[in-house]
Design an enzyme around this catalytic site. Structure first.
Site, PDB file in Angstrom:
ATOM      1  N   HIS A   1      -0.820  -2.801  -6.432  1.00 37.88           N
ATOM      2  CA  HIS A   1      -1.562  -2.647  -5.540  1.00 37.88           C
ATOM      3  C   HIS A   1      -3.000  -2.780  -5.649  1.00 37.88           C
ATOM      4  CE1 HIS A   1      -3.343   0.805  -2.546  1.00 37.88           C
ATOM      5  NE2 HIS A   1      -3.298  -0.570  -1.857  1.00 37.88           N
TER       6      HIS A   1
ATOM      7  N   GLU B   1      -3.528  -0.815  -9.040  1.00 35.32           N
ATOM      8  CA  GLU B   1      -2.434   0.190  -9.141  1.00 35.32           C
ATOM      9  C   GLU B   1      -1.275  -0.453  -9.785  1.00 35.32           C
ATOM     10  OE1 GLU B   1      -3.029   4.392  -6.674  1.00 35.32           O
ATOM     11  OE2 GLU B   1      -2.603   2.470  -5.493  1.00 35.32           O
TER      12      GLU B   1
ATOM     13  N   SER C   1       0.802  -1.220  -0.035  1.00 33.72           N
ATOM     14  CA  SER C   1      -0.031  -0.121  -0.140  1.00 33.72           C
ATOM     15  C   SER C   1       0.821   1.291   0.011  1.00 33.72           C
ATOM     16  CB  SER C   1      -0.883  -0.024   1.276  1.00 33.72           C
ATOM     17  OG  SER C   1      -1.788  -1.302   1.283  1.00 33.72           O
TER      18      SER C   1
END
Length: 285
Positions: free
Chosen positions: A142, A154, A121
């Site tokens: 992510h 992501e 994260s």
């Protein structure tokens, strides 16, 4: 471009189990690695329960559930991931742990073209790439919780990530996992958390200062801003310990006060009130 058929997932907590489930439902051969036999069994139960929920809700048929389960296997040895074409590390958001896992995967995964991805994260991807002998094949991916529901991934290339690795990871996320992607720069928080975390922490501060009750904060954002979930319920879903770790990582990099974890958040984590996974956070479950 070569299709990925053999995926390795390291860690079978909320994120790892979600990634493994999505991949198995998409037809991939998925090998999940956990630290112990008991953890592997807990991960298998988590995956089975999730697939059973999907069956009850009409999201998949009994045949599809059974086929997904048949594509999932478990191990307690990272060396068993040697034949994987793509490995996603999804262990706890702890720098030392992720570093150790990436170093071990680099030694054990023998395919010279295999991609090693980290589901983090907030940690710098370049730091995790640098501990391997193939930094050009390391990338950040992510995922968002719950992984079977949230469509976004992501993609975060480090300065050392090869353009081919980014292309292959993008293709795998889309064709292999059925996800949509955005690309982010390798900076703490990437795109989503860099915007989301200050908002969540501001909600905690409102409760901390007595400005508003948790239910009023959440209803305000749900009914006033059309958010599907208020910030404090979202924190309970994410896990307060995870949110604190992300906030600390953001604050360490940018030293901006808006990223500093509020005292209330730290106290709740210290008390074990981590949200849904512990049965109590800003709300009781």
């Amino acid at each position: 471009m070569e299709n990925v058929s053999r995926l390795g997932v390291v860690g079978c907590g909320l994120m790892g189990s979600g990634i493994a489930e999505v991949a198995a439902r998409q037809g991939l051969d998925v090998l999940v690695a956990e630290a112990s036999q008991s953890s592997a069994e807990a991960g298998r139960r988590r995956l089975t329960d999730s697939l059973d929920r999907g069956l009850r809700r009409g999201k998949l048929t009994e045949e599809q559930r059974d086929q997904a389960l048949a594509r999932l296997s478990f191990t307690c040895h990272l060396g068993d991931l040697a034949d994987r074409q793509f490995v996603i590390e999804a262990v706890a958001e702890q720098r030392d742990l992720k570093t150790t896992v990436m170093q071990t995967l680099d030694k054990e995964v023998v395919d010279p073209r295999a991609i090693l991805a980290t589901n983090t994260s907030s940690l710098p991807i370049v730091d995790l790439a640098a501990v391997t002998s193939r930094p050009e094949q390391v990338i950040g991916m992510h995922f968002f919780n719950p992984v079977p529901v949230q469509p976004l991934v992501e993609l975060i290339p480090a300065l050392t990530t090869a353009s081919e690795t980014l292309e292959r990871a993008t293709d795998f996320a889309a064709r292999g996992l059925g996800k949509r992607t955005i690309q982010a720069t390798d900076r703490s928080g990437f795109v989503v958390n860099a915007l989301l975390v200050p908002y969540l922490l501001a909600a905690v501060r409102m409760v901390e200062t007595g400005t508003a009750r948790p239910e009023d904060v959440d209803q305000g954002m749900e009914l006033g801003c059309a958010h599907p979930m208020g910030p404090l319920r979202l924190l309970d879903l994410i896990g307060l310990d995870t949110a604190q770790s992300v906030a600390e990582s953001l604050y360490e990099e940018f030293k901006e006060p808006l990223y500093a974890p509020p005292a209330l958040l730290r106290r709740m984590v210290a008390a074990g009130r981590l949200g849904r996974k512990s049965g109590h956070g800003f709300y009781a479950y």
